[in-house]
Design a protein around this motif. Structure first.
Motif, PDB file in Angstrom:
ATOM      1  N   ASP A  50      -8.145  22.802  13.702  1.00  0.00           N
ATOM      2  CA  ASP A  50      -9.469  23.209  14.152  1.00  0.00           C
ATOM      3  C   ASP A  50      -9.735  22.708  15.568  1.00  0.00           C
ATOM      4  N   TYR A  51      -9.197  21.549  15.851  1.00  0.00           N
ATOM      5  CA  TYR A  51      -9.276  21.016  17.213  1.00  0.00           C
ATOM      6  C   TYR A  51      -7.895  20.506  17.601  1.00  0.00           C
ATOM      7  N   VAL A  52      -7.528  20.765  18.834  1.00  0.00           N
ATOM      8  CA  VAL A  52      -6.292  20.184  19.357  1.00  0.00           C
ATOM      9  C   VAL A  52      -6.688  19.371  20.590  1.00  0.00           C
ATOM     10  N   LEU A  53      -6.306  18.112  20.581  1.00  0.00           N
ATOM     11  CA  LEU A  53      -6.668  17.254  21.705  1.00  0.00           C
ATOM     12  C   LEU A  53      -5.430  16.910  22.511  1.00  0.00           C
ATOM     13  N   PRO A  54      -5.563  16.929  23.821  1.00  0.00           N
ATOM     14  CA  PRO A  54      -4.400  16.689  24.675  1.00  0.00           C
ATOM     15  C   PRO A  54      -4.037  15.208  24.728  1.00  0.00           C
ATOM     16  N   ALA A  55      -2.781  14.919  24.530  1.00  0.00           N
ATOM     17  CA  ALA A  55      -2.317  13.525  24.528  1.00  0.00           C
ATOM     18  C   ALA A  55      -1.617  13.212  25.843  1.00  0.00           C
ATOM     19  N   ALA A  56      -1.902  12.037  26.349  1.00  0.00           N
ATOM     20  CA  ALA A  56      -1.172  11.552  27.520  1.00  0.00           C
ATOM     21  C   ALA A  56       0.175  11.036  27.066  1.00  0.00           C
ATOM     22  N   GLY A  57       1.186  11.286  27.853  1.00  0.00           N
ATOM     23  CA  GLY A  57       2.530  10.894  27.415  1.00  0.00           C
ATOM     24  C   GLY A  57       3.209   9.974  28.400  1.00  0.00           C
ATOM     25  N   ALA A  58       4.516  10.112  28.453  1.00  0.00           N
ATOM     26  CA  ALA A  58       5.322   9.271  29.318  1.00  0.00           C
ATOM     27  C   ALA A  58       4.758   9.295  30.726  1.00  0.00           C
ATOM     28  N   LEU A  59       4.800   8.179  31.380  1.00  0.00           N
ATOM     29  CA  LEU A  59       4.358   7.971  32.760  1.00  0.00           C
ATOM     30  C   LEU A  59       2.832   7.965  32.896  1.00  0.00           C
ATOM     31  N   GLU A  60       2.115   8.475  31.892  1.00  0.00           N
ATOM     32  CA  GLU A  60       0.663   8.534  31.991  1.00  0.00           C
ATOM     33  C   GLU A  60       0.002   7.387  31.253  1.00  0.00           C
ATOM     34  N   ARG A  61       0.788   6.497  30.700  1.00  0.00           N
ATOM     35  CA  ARG A  61       0.210   5.442  29.890  1.00  0.00           C
ATOM     36  C   ARG A  61       1.069   4.186  30.001  1.00  0.00           C
ATOM     37  N   PRO A  62       0.429   3.021  29.945  1.00  0.00           N
ATOM     38  CA  PRO A  62       1.250   1.815  29.904  1.00  0.00           C
ATOM     39  C   PRO A  62       1.897   1.709  28.523  1.00  0.00           C
ATOM     40  N   THR A  63       2.998   1.025  28.461  1.00  0.00           N
ATOM     41  CA  THR A  63       3.740   0.968  27.205  1.00  0.00           C
ATOM     42  C   THR A  63       4.143  -0.471  26.935  1.00  0.00           C
ATOM     43  N   ILE A  64       3.965  -0.893  25.695  1.00  0.00           N
ATOM     44  CA  ILE A  64       4.491  -2.200  25.327  1.00  0.00           C
ATOM     45  C   ILE A  64       5.465  -2.033  24.169  1.00  0.00           C
ATOM     46  N   VAL A  65       6.367  -2.978  24.054  1.00  0.00           N
ATOM     47  CA  VAL A  65       7.360  -2.930  22.989  1.00  0.00           C
ATOM     48  C   VAL A  65       7.252  -4.213  22.190  1.00  0.00           C
ATOM     49  N   THR A  66       6.834  -4.085  20.939  1.00  0.00           N
ATOM     50  CA  THR A  66       6.807  -5.255  20.060  1.00  0.00           C
ATOM     51  C   THR A  66       7.407  -4.917  18.703  1.00  0.00           C
ATOM     52  N   HIS A  67       8.247  -3.867  18.668  1.00  0.00           N
ATOM     53  CA  HIS A  67       8.921  -3.493  17.421  1.00  0.00           C
ATOM     54  C   HIS A  67       7.949  -3.397  16.259  1.00  0.00           C
ATOM     55  N   TYR A  68       7.092  -2.416  16.300  1.00  0.00           N
ATOM     56  CA  TYR A  68       6.117  -2.165  15.249  1.00  0.00           C
ATOM     57  C   TYR A  68       5.158  -3.352  15.104  1.00  0.00           C
ATOM     58  N   GLY A  69       5.102  -4.221  16.081  1.00  0.00           N
ATOM     59  CA  GLY A  69       4.251  -5.395  15.935  1.00  0.00           C
ATOM     60  C   GLY A  69       4.829  -6.418  14.986  1.00  0.00           C
ATOM     61  N   ALA A  70       6.137  -6.425  14.835  1.00  0.00           N
ATOM     62  CA  ALA A  70       6.755  -7.314  13.853  1.00  0.00           C
ATOM     63  C   ALA A  70       7.703  -8.308  14.497  1.00  0.00           C
ATOM     64  N   THR A  71       7.570  -8.523  15.793  1.00  0.00           N
ATOM     65  CA  THR A  71       8.455  -9.491  16.407  1.00  0.00           C
ATOM     66  C   THR A  71       7.667 -10.403  17.334  1.00  0.00           C
ATOM     67  N   ASP A  72       8.336 -11.406  17.832  1.00  0.00           N
ATOM     68  CA  ASP A  72       7.648 -12.418  18.625  1.00  0.00           C
ATOM     69  C   ASP A  72       7.916 -12.268  20.114  1.00  0.00           C
ATOM     70  N   SER A  73       8.561 -11.160  20.507  1.00  0.00           N
ATOM     71  CA  SER A  73       8.763 -10.922  21.931  1.00  0.00           C
ATOM     72  C   SER A  73       7.902  -9.741  22.361  1.00  0.00           C
ATOM     73  N   PHE A  74       7.776  -9.600  23.653  1.00  0.00           N
ATOM     74  CA  PHE A  74       6.857  -8.605  24.186  1.00  0.00           C
ATOM     75  C   PHE A  74       7.445  -8.063  25.473  1.00  0.00           C
ATOM     76  N   LEU A  75       7.585  -6.749  25.551  1.00  0.00           N
ATOM     77  CA  LEU A  75       8.057  -6.135  26.780  1.00  0.00           C
ATOM     78  C   LEU A  75       7.035  -5.100  27.214  1.00  0.00           C
ATOM     79  N   GLY A  76       6.869  -4.966  28.502  1.00  0.00           N
ATOM     80  CA  GLY A  76       5.816  -4.064  28.948  1.00  0.00           C
ATOM     81  C   GLY A  76       6.177  -3.259  30.180  1.00  0.00           C
ATOM     82  N   GLY A  77       5.533  -2.110  30.295  1.00  0.00           N
ATOM     83  CA  GLY A  77       5.659  -1.269  31.483  1.00  0.00           C
ATOM     84  C   GLY A  77       4.301  -0.722  31.863  1.00  0.00           C
ATOM     85  N   LYS A  78       4.178  -0.432  33.151  1.00  0.00           N
ATOM     86  CA  LYS A  78       2.908   0.089  33.642  1.00  0.00           C
ATOM     87  C   LYS A  78       2.882   1.598  33.508  1.00  0.00           C
ATOM     88  N   ARG A  79       1.697   2.149  33.604  1.00  0.00           N
ATOM     89  CA  ARG A  79       1.657   3.598  33.735  1.00  0.00           C
ATOM     90  C   ARG A  79       1.941   3.940  35.187  1.00  0.00           C
TER      91      ARG A  79
END
Lengths: 193, 327, 965
Positions: C459-488
């Motif tokens: 009924d509604y389709v909303l546009p999603a921002a994807g690669a390069l348009e969003r910062p990204t962090i990596v924490t393995h589903y939130g189940a690990t104790d390390s943290f990696l990050g990238g900027k948008r």
């Protein structure tokens, strides 16, 4: 002197075609132009005694290229460092070089306007190296597996010189006298053998 | 590995180039050596030669990726294609001027006579240059293909020989069809014309026989002893997909049948009209078969790679156009 | 012409981003000029070492692809007709929120569900919305990807040992995993280490890219993984290959396990796995004999249907008894992030009432991965680690059951579905039933990049921002104790929004408390997450620029320092008590995969081939990237793989279009005739659809989403799902294959009729989901009799220990409660922490200190005071003791005497004064100043003559002038 060559370690290649896509996007190639197909004969043998390998190909930047002397306009040329490339401002698209290449590594695109076709081929990322002399060709930089190694064969300390010196390497169609400069370290049948 | 980088226009060009070159060469031989003064008789054949070369050049330029800059072909010294282009240009320029010198034959008025008298002395030189260049063109079309050693079926010395013989043979046929056209010959002229017809007839018989021999030697030696790629092509010619065209079209209709008509139908329209036309068709078919035999030895696995690529008209290639956002 | 874009030109900014096309999240350098990304390349200083795959390299084309959804779309035609009105994003959000609130008011919050796909980041935002909204029915493809395994492994040892320490390992077992086609960065690591002597074992029915490089390849029957794992564990135990010392010290109930494993001999497993007993023994010896070694988790473990968790439980025990848990060169157990905020702390799980948790669909059956199991595991994690794993992913509704509930209203009607980052038709099991559910769903909202079949039906389709348009962090589903990050690299183009922004805006529009959504951007949220690390950063982007990654100090053998594993018993549980409590066998008990020729011979007669699906393959990721022409060009058609021997027999040639049929339907693909698998097996890749087609033209098969979709063949029937984790059957199914003929080569609706349960012969609903039986009956569990716990505490039956309710701190016999994270002692009544340095109690929330008698400690100017008491220290003679306020002072001055330093402190300014005259210490000059007279003294109480100071000052000035000349 500088002599750029590439060593391709087939024992590392897993056929992901990342280099192929990377090259297409970096060089903004038309859809039907592929500078560096990763080819494979598929799985050989009878299950479960099988074997497979991939051959990442590209322009061989031959020491004795077939495609340069045949060019009637001088567009197809070779730099002193061995890079074979086409000056698009000189090419008229006669395709004699395309026919001359024994490796099928040149082509004109059929997905551009009919009368704006010129011959394209791998340039060892001449543009990248011009912008930054230490840059590697993009297919080399993008390869997760480090299956492609680029460097100066005239420098005895370069990684390519060492690899060629310490491994048995093969080249494709040497019998044609083209003296191709892509050196392959063959897959010896997986770690299992 | 087959890509067909060169297609129909090149086939036509190679045929027309050989044909035109051959006519120039034979015209020179007859007008300057065999039957001096027979120039007017070659007015029509040279016209056809010029037309053939012009059309051939058109196809050649049309096949270029960027036709407007065809002149770049003259910018190097060494490439075979460049020499071909130079020969073509010279042949056409000198041939054309020579032809202009006989334009009065059409009775187009005073100025043509003036042109004729002005150029009269230069005719042997003009035709000499055009003829020599014509010979060069005949040879070069074959040499160009045979130097492309990536294509095993082309890379044989037999190919230029074959192309040269075929060019001469088709030129003979064209001359047979057009000799003396536009000239109301009588008396001595008629005798010369008959003489030349006779010679051309015999020469073409010899050439057709030679062509059969060279063609069979080339194809059958590839068939028997060629490398993998060349042999694969030869197999296709001898007993594969192109066998009907080769045996029926090329050997049968293009060579053996006209030969028989030449020999056994002498004096009839079959020999004078049908046979030369068949020879011309045979010449075209030869270029076609050869150009489309551009198989290259594949890098192992290459064929599998290309076999999986989509057809050029695959839906996903045209479904989205850059810049035309849908949603 | 060539490549004229110069990334070294002036005005080009390089931004460190992360790839967003799979969860390997490789490092990407984006070159941005005038707000546009002009080039990207792999980051040579990140884990991928400059490497990028086909997908990553296409990011720019993805960004500007003409098929991307750029604006909010509101359906104006019939469902699926493809007629849309572009409306402003916020308007769409308002309208959606209104409808959701209406449905909630009419049918309860649980009538609103949400579907996700594979993990990227920020799924905590979805959960934060759902928890506040009150619905427990969020789900992803979690059950096919790691989650059941994680839960089983956590039952055994207290956390998933997923961080392999390959650098010191002698062997790695890649089981049902093909990094050569799915995680290339990892493959490079394996290759490098293999060249240095590490051995690679690959368990895969296919001679995969990875298998082709392996030292040992075990081509088992697809789906027989549980039998192989059990027989290997049997070999390890009965050939004595296990680590006796470790088992003695750290394993509970090993004897029971040994007894239980007797039955699973290699000879028993051989006919099930199609391997020889010798092959099985050799594999066991290779793994156990090369210690330390790693077992890398593979997706297959969670895609076997009925046999899934049995397999992962067996493997968890295998690495445990071999002593490879959390040791150098073994499988490391990171535990939750103790130094920054976990995803769980971002989820606001406390907002979801217990009665809503109970309504979670599927939680009555598949308990391990829903609220019942999660609660046991999570409470235990809080007791042992002090933090826990996220509820998102690890505690979700059973996706297929939600789709069935949309169709059947069983157990209740689900009326609205928000689909974010997935195309369920292609990525969930039983595609035809899923498609029907999407059609029948009363209110469907999709947040997407593309017009997928699901988006088409929305009924509604909303546009999603994807690669390069969003910062990204990596924490393995939130189940690990390390943290990696990238900027948008850039702000989202057009009206695209990031997922977190979507959930936040929707939450606010639904009336959720703005205080619960304080972060307007991901960057703000990530900064909040990172703050506890105490790094010298003032914003998230600065973290990326300066650090990019955070790894806690490598701590292996944590179970030794911790004094035990993080299980209820504190040991590796060979007979898991949590599984027992949930009604499952605590030890791995053989179960065949959902369909197999041994258990279902009559099916095998009609469908003689074994089908394996779900494997990853380059260049696609799940159902993504079929729109990208530069990628699709290399792989334009769907190919399934069949052995040449079988292909010959079936008269199938390379490239032929063929039908692949199971009991549930059929699909068509082209034949890839390769000797890479057993003649009895066919391999079908996942994900295929045809986005280039007109979706509305055929709503039985929109965008060809059923035609070559492997999930038409898979099963989500309750009895085909794993009775513990709920994962459905992708591997080892029974099928038949035949060539398309001229008269039978077009896909028709009848080829994929929907049905519950899945059956091509009985369309429609024939058995209600709640009537369907689990593959294994639950085993009743009776809690042992226990002494009742005192008020405010509860007793853990496994250990008998008492824990405080709410905090989950353990009650020590001394009467203190112990914080598992810090091992610190806390006051049981107030929760105040005992600080051994000051011997005081500290309330960490207020920062206030208290005496052991719980009396607040008063500080003046940072000096502890003792109001109403005698001086607890010797007061210097020139000072007097202020009994009322409890400090020593210089008569007439308000300054507080600090016995530790001997100085007086001005409580108002914090300035120091010396203790005889009260002169101020001027830190700038190092002088003492008598504020009354202005006279300065040096530290020896000698007055400083004014002229000298002036002379010095002049001298300084002259020097300066001289310097300037």
């Amino acid at each position: 002197m500088t002599r750029y060559v590439m060593v391709v370690d087939e024992s590392r290649c897993i056929g992901c075609q990342s280099c192929t896509v990377a090259c297409r996007t970096w060089n903004q190639l038309p859809m039907d132009i592929i500078y560096n197909p990763v080819v494979s004969e598929g799985v050989k043998g009878t299950f479960p005694n099988v074997y497979r390998s991939w051959t990442p190909t590209q322009c061989m930047h031959c020491a004795n290229p077939e495609c340069v002397p045949c060019c009637p306009t001088g567009a197809s040329q070779q730099d002193p460092d061995g890079t074979v490339w086409v000056d698009y401002s000189k090419c008229m698209g006669c395709k004699v070089c395309v026919n001359a290449c024994p490796y099928g590594m040149r082509d004109v695109s059929h997905m551009v306007p009919r009368f704006d076709q010129y011959v394209r081929k791998c340039t060892f990322c001449r543009d990248r190296r011009k912008q930054d002399p230490s840059a590697e060709p993009y297919c080399v930089a993008t390869c997760h597996q480090r299956a492609r190694v680029f460097g100066d064969l005239d420098d005895p300390n370069s990684e390519v010189s060492k690899l060629i010196g310490t491994n048995k390497t093969e080249r494709i169609f040497t019998e044609l006298g083209t003296d191709p400069q892509i050196y392959y370290i063959p897959e010896m049948g997986g770690g299992a053998r | 590995m087959k890509h067909h980088y060169w297609e129909a226009p090149i086939v036509l060009y190679l045929f027309l180039g050989g044909l035109g070159g051959g006519i120039f060469f034979l015209s020179m031989v007859f007008d300057l050596i065999v039957a001096p003064g027979s120039g007017p008789l070659f007015f029509a054949p040279v016209f056809f030669a010029l037309a053939a070369l012009a059309l051939g050049c058109f196809f050649l330029v049309f096949e270029l990726g960027q036709p407007p800059v065809f002149w770049r072909v003259f910018t190097t010294k060494t490439a075979i294609i460049k020499w071909g282009a130079v020969l073509l240009s010279f042949a056409m320029i000198f041939g054309f001027v020579w032809w202009l010198s006989y334009l009065y034959l059409l009775g187009w008025g005073e100025w043509t006579l003036g042109l004729a008298s002005a150029l009269e002395g230069a005719r042997p030189v003009l035709l000499g240059i055009a003829g020599v260049c014509g010979f060069g063109i005949m040879v070069y079309t074959g040499v160009m293909l045979s130097t492309l050693k990536a294509h095993a079926f082309w890379a044989t010395p037999a190919l230029p020989v074959l192309f040269t013989i075929s060019a001469l043979s088709t030129a003979c046929a064209a001359i047979a069809l057009s000799l003396g056209g536009a000239v109301e010959a009588g008396g001595f002229g008629l005798v010369v014309e008959e003489l030349i017809h006779g010679i051309v007839h015999v020469v073409d018989v010899v050439l057709v026989i030679a062509e059969i021999v060279v063609l069979l030697i080339m194809v059958l030696s590839f068939y028997g002893a060629g490398n993998v790629t060349a042999r694969a092509v030869a197999v296709r010619w001898v007993r594969g997909r192109t066998a009907p065209l080769f045996w029926g079209g090329m050997i049968g209709a293009g060579l053996v049948l006209p030969l028989l008509l030449y020999i056994f139908g002498e004096g009839t329209a079959a020999s004078a009209l049908v046979a030369p036309i068949l020879v011309l068709c045979g010449g075209l078919l030869l270029r076609y078969l050869c150009v489309y035999s551009d198989e290259r030895a594949p890098i192992p696995g290459e064929e599998r790679f290309y076999a999986r690529l989509p057809k050029k008209d695959a839906e996903f290639l045209t479904a989205w156009k850059q810049g035309e956002n849908r949603y | 012409m060539g490549n004229e874009i110069d990334i070294h030109a002036p005005g080009v900014e390089m931004r460190k981003s992360l790839c967003y096309f799979c969860h390997a999240n490789c490092g990407v350098l984006s070159y941005v000029k005038d707000g546009q990304v002009i080039k990207i390349e792999g980051d040579p200083n990140y884990a991928n070492q400059g490497g990028l795959c086909c997908r990553g390299n296409s990011a720019l084309l993805h960004l500007t692809h003409p098929g991307r959804i750029n604006h909010a779309l509101k359906r104006v035609g019939k469902k699926g007709e493809g007629k849309w009105e572009k409306i402003p994003y916020d308007q769409a959000i308002e309208e959606i929120a209104e409808r959701l609130n209406q449905i909630k008011a009419e049918s309860g919050a649980e009538a609103v569900a949400t579907a996700g796909g594979t993990t990227r980041t920020d799924d905590w935002a979805r959960r934060r919305f759902m928890n506040q909204f009150g619905s427990p029915n969020g789900f992803h493809n979690a059950l096919l990807c790691w989650i059941p395994t994680f839960m089983a492994e956590t039952c055994v040892a207290g956390w998933s040992p997923f961080e392999t320490d390959l650098g010191s390992a002698k062997v790695v077992m890649l089981w049902g995993m093909n990094p050569g086609a799915s995680s290339l960065g990892a493959m490079r690591g394996y290759t490098d280490l293999q060249k240095n002597g590490m051995k690679i074992m690959v368990v895969d029915p296919r001679y995969s890219e990875t298998a082709s490089k392996a030292d040992l390849w075990l081509p088992l029957r697809p789906g027989s993984d549980s039998a192989l794992a059990l027989a290997m564990l049997h070999t390890i135990i009965f050939e004595g290959l296990y680590d006796r010392a470790f088992v003695n010290d750290w394993c509970q109930d090993f004897d029971q396990l040994r007894e239980h494993m007797k039955q699973y001999t290699p000879d028993w497993a051989a006919p099930l796995t199609w391997l020889t007993p010798q092959q099985i023994r050799n594999a066991a010896r290779m793994y156990a004999g090369n210690k330390p070694g790693c077992i890398q988790w593979g997706c297959t473990w969670d895609q076997l249907g009925t046999a899934s968790t049995t397999t992962s439980l067996t493997l968890a025990l295998m690495r445990a008894v071999c002593g490879n848990l959390d040791v150098p060169g073994g499988d490391g157990m990171p535990g939750p992030a103790l130094n920054f905020l976990t995803d769980e702390e971002m989820e606001a799980n406390e907002c979801l009432p217990e009665e809503q948790k109970a309504k979670q669909i599927g939680s009555d059956k598949f308990k391990l991965t829903s609220w019942p199991g999660y609660t046991l595991i999570s409470d235990n994690a809080k007791r042992t680690w002090g933090k826990t794993l996220p509820a998102e992913w690890f505690c979700e509704a059973h996706g297929p059951s939600v789709f069935k509930a949309i169709i059947t209203g069983d157990p209740y009607q689900v009326r609205a579905l928000i689909v974010n980052a997935t195309n369920p038709v292609n990525s969930y099991g039983d595609a035809k039933m899923t498609l029907e559910a999407l059609k029948q769903c009363e209110f469907l909202v999709t947040v997407e990049y593309w017009m997928t079949p699901t988006a088409l039906l929305s009924d509604y389709v909303l546009p999603a921002a994807g690669a390069l348009e969003r910062p990204t962090i990596v924490t393995h589903y939130g189940a690990t104790d390390s943290f990696l990050g990238g900027k948008r690299a850039i702000q989202p183009l057009y009206d695209r929004h990031t997922d977190m922004t979507f959930w936040r805006k929707l939450g606010l529009a639904c009336g959720q408390d703005p205080a619960m959504w304080p972060w307007e951007t991901e960057e703000e949220a990530y900064y909040h997450i990172l703050k506890p690390l105490g790094l010298p950063i003032s914003c998230y982007d600065e973290f990326v620029d300066k650090f990019r990654m955070y790894y806690p100090p490598l701590h292996q053998n944590k179970f030794v320092t911790n004094g035990g594993f993080w299980t209820p018993s504190g040991k590796v549980e060979c007979n898991s008590t949590i599984l027992q409590e949930l009604g499952y066998p605590g030890m791995p008990t053989y179960m065949g995969c959902s369909e197999n020729e041994v258990d279902d011979p009559e099916v095998a007669e009609k469908y003689p081939l074994v089908l394996t699906t779900g494997g990853g393959f380059m260049p696609y990721h799940h159902s993504e990237h079929f729109q990208m022409p530069s990628i699709r060009y290399l792989y334009p058609d769907p190919y399934f793989t069949i052995n040449p021997v079988k292909a010959d027999e079936l008269k199938i040639a390379e490239g032929d279009w063929c039908w692949i049929e199971t009991r549930r339907g059929r699909i068509k693909m082209r034949a890839n005739v390769q000797a890479e698998l057993d003649p009895r097996v066919v391999y079908v890749p996942r994900g295929w659809w045809f986005p280039e087609r007109d979706g509305s033209a055929d709503l039985d098969n929109p965008f060809g989403c059923l035609e070559s979709n492997t999930n038409v063949l898979t099963s989500v029937d309750v009895e085909d799902c794993d009775p513990m984790g709920g994962s459905w059957a992708n591997r080892g199914l029974l099928c038949r294959v035949y060539k398309c003929t001229d008269s039978d080569c077009t896909f028709r609706a009848a080829d994929a009729q929907w049905s519950i349960p899945g059956s091509s012969s009985e369309p429609g609903v024939t058995v209600m989901p709640s009537q369907q039986k689990l593959a294994r009956e639950p085993i009743p569990f009776t809690m042992p009799e226990m002494e009742p716990a005192p008020e405010g505490f509860y007793r853990v039956w496994q250990s008998g220990e008492l824990y405080q309710e709410g905090t989950h701190f353990r009650l020590d016999p001394t009467g203190w409660v112990i914080n598992p994270r810090t091992k610190g002692y806390h006051d049981a009544y107030t929760g105040w922490r005992y600080d051994p340095a000051t011997e005081l109690l500290v309330d960490d929330e207020t920062g206030k200190s208290y005496t052991m008698d719980r009396e607040e400690v008063v500080y003046r100017g940072g000096v502890r005071c003792y109001p109403g008491q005698e001086a607890p220290f010797e007061v210097p003679e020139q000072l007097t003791w202020n009994q009322v306020d409890g400090f020593a002072q210089l008569p007439g001055k308000p300054y507080v005497y600090d016995p530790a330093s001997g100085w007086l402190v001005d409580p108002d300014t914090g300035d120091f004064h010396e203790a005889y005259y009260g002169w101020l210490y001027d830190a700038a000059t190092g002088n003492l100043v008598d504020e009354a007279t202005g006279t300065r003294y040096d530290m020896g109480y000698n007055p400083i003559v004014e002229e000298e100071t002036q002379a010095e000052a002049t001298g300084d000035a002259m020097e300066e002038e001289g310097g300037a000349q």
